[in-house]
Design an enzyme around this catalytic site. Structure first.
Site, PDB file in Angstrom:
ATOM      1  N   CYS A  80       0.832  -1.205   0.000  1.00 32.37           N
ATOM      2  CA  CYS A  80       0.000   0.000   0.000  1.00 32.37           C
ATOM      3  C   CYS A  80       0.867   1.256   0.000  1.00 32.37           C
ATOM      4  CB  CYS A  80      -0.913  -0.014   1.221  1.00 32.37           C
ATOM      5  SG  CYS A  80      -1.969   1.442   1.366  1.00 32.37           S
ATOM      6  N   GLY A 109       1.990  11.505   8.153  1.00 40.93           N
ATOM      7  CA  GLY A 109       2.089  11.219   9.578  1.00 40.93           C
ATOM      8  C   GLY A 109       2.829   9.938   9.894  1.00 40.93           C
ATOM      9  N   CYS A 114      -6.286  -3.279   7.626  1.00 48.14           N
ATOM     10  CA  CYS A 114      -7.453  -2.398   7.573  1.00 48.14           C
ATOM     11  C   CYS A 114      -8.632  -2.985   6.806  1.00 48.14           C
ATOM     12  CB  CYS A 114      -7.055  -1.047   6.990  1.00 48.14           C
ATOM     13  SG  CYS A 114      -6.568  -1.095   5.231  1.00 48.14           S
TER      14      CYS A 114
END
Length: 341
Positions: free
Chosen positions: A71, A95, A171
């Site tokens: 990803c 982040g 996820c």
């Protein structure tokens, strides 16, 4: 300044999707408070074709892929990065807990990946497949901060502080006891593939059949729990023989490996610049050990000076120098089923 947010997956279940919608609402509120224009990019189809489908296909072949690494390369620093540039952005601020090292002895001015101050949160391992050319246009402002510091900064700005609970799950897998199994079976049916069925479990020292497995895809190299076989010592999954549908198990002594092969390497420096002695990590959070490597075509052969706990084919291995600067990353190749190093 622009803020970008990507929608990636819609297959993790209703509860996960509800949390994703809530996070998006909070992000919109935060951007309004600081006067930042928010762009939302729907990458669900791209994410499915370039991350989810390869994940399922690799599992069907008996491997244990790392979708976060894929990803980062194809989505976050691929399609997402491209979209940011199309808006006129000169760089991307993320982040991720990682650092960029500009002062290094290697050729080229592009930075190298380094570790973050917060070693518990450090994500440099998962960024090893991002092309070095893209690192020069990225900033990691959390590099010198710990998670508690970030939360304090967010709170002091009057913004909503994220939930303290950390998620270690993939996820797009539903967060249920049978999430992995249900997801893979449904995906394979959709892709016209079949899951491997039950077969023999063979103990590697004696060559004896000592049990039955429920399908090779339900086991991972290095796994100890869930075998349900009484033996004179704890047993670990050592390998899979897909041709014979056999699961190989053995004692802990067989889990200690000194060699590995990485394929499809992503070089952060020129191959001829790799030092004679490097540090190698074959698992996330694993302590790096000194090693020597030999590059042959599209494969990187690793010989470690001390043993490491075996890793599953499909996972990521990284090579660092003595200053913990990431030099290359690759995918751990499938080992011979009966090899003992």
């Amino acid at each position: 300044m622009l803020a970008l947010h990507a929608r990636l997956s819609s297959c993790a279940g209703e509860e996960a999707m509800a949390k994703a919608r809530l996070r998006e609402e909070r992000l919109q509120d935060a951007c309004q408070k600081i006067g930042c224009e928010l762009h939302i990019l729907d990458l669900q189809d791209r994410f499915d074709s370039e991350v989810v489908q390869p994940f399922a296909k690799a599992y069907a072949k008996g491997m244990t892929p790392n979708p976060c690494v894929l990803c980062n390369r194809r989505i976050k620093f691929g399609a997402f990065f491209d979209y940011a540039q199309s808006l006129g952005a000169s760089g991307l601020v993320t982040g991720h807990y990682a650092s960029l090292v500009y002062n290094h002895p290697y050729k080229g001015s592009a930075p190298l990946l380094g570790t973050a101050k917060d070693v518990i949160k450090d994500q440099s391992y998962f960024l090893g497949q991002v092309p070095r050319s893209r690192l020069a246009q990225i900033a990691f402002p959390l590099a010198a901060l710990e998670k508690k510091d970030v939360r304090a900064i967010v709170a002091s700005a009057g913004l909503s502080v994220p939930e303290p609970k950390e998620s270690q799950d993939i996820c797009f897998i539903p967060h249920t006891p049978t999430g992995y199994r249900d997801f893979l079976l449904a995906r394979w049916k959709q892709q016209g593939e079949e899951a491997s069925g039950a077969g023999d479990i063979v103990e590697i020292d004696t060559g004896r059949i000592i049990g039955r497995h429920k399908g090779l895809w339900q086991y991972t190299e290095g796994q100890r729990q869930g075998l349900g076989i009484p033996w004179n010592e704890p047993l670990y999954v050592l390998g899979k023989n897909a041709e014979q549908n056999v699961l190989l198990v053995g004692g802990r002594k067989h889990t200690q490996k000194t060699t590995a092969v990485l394929h499809s390497p992503n070089f952060m420096i020129e191959p001829d610049e790799i030092p004679d002695t490097v540090l190698v990590r074959l698992r996330y959070r694993q302590k790096p050990v000194r090693a020597h490597i030999h590059i042959a075509g599209n494969a990187v052969h690793i010989s470690c000076e001390e043993a490491l706990f075996l890793s599953a084919p499909g996972q990521t291995g990284i090579v660092l120098d003595d200053q913990m600067r990431l030099l290359l990353a690759g995918t751990i190749a499938k080992q011979k089923a009966c090899s003992i190093n």
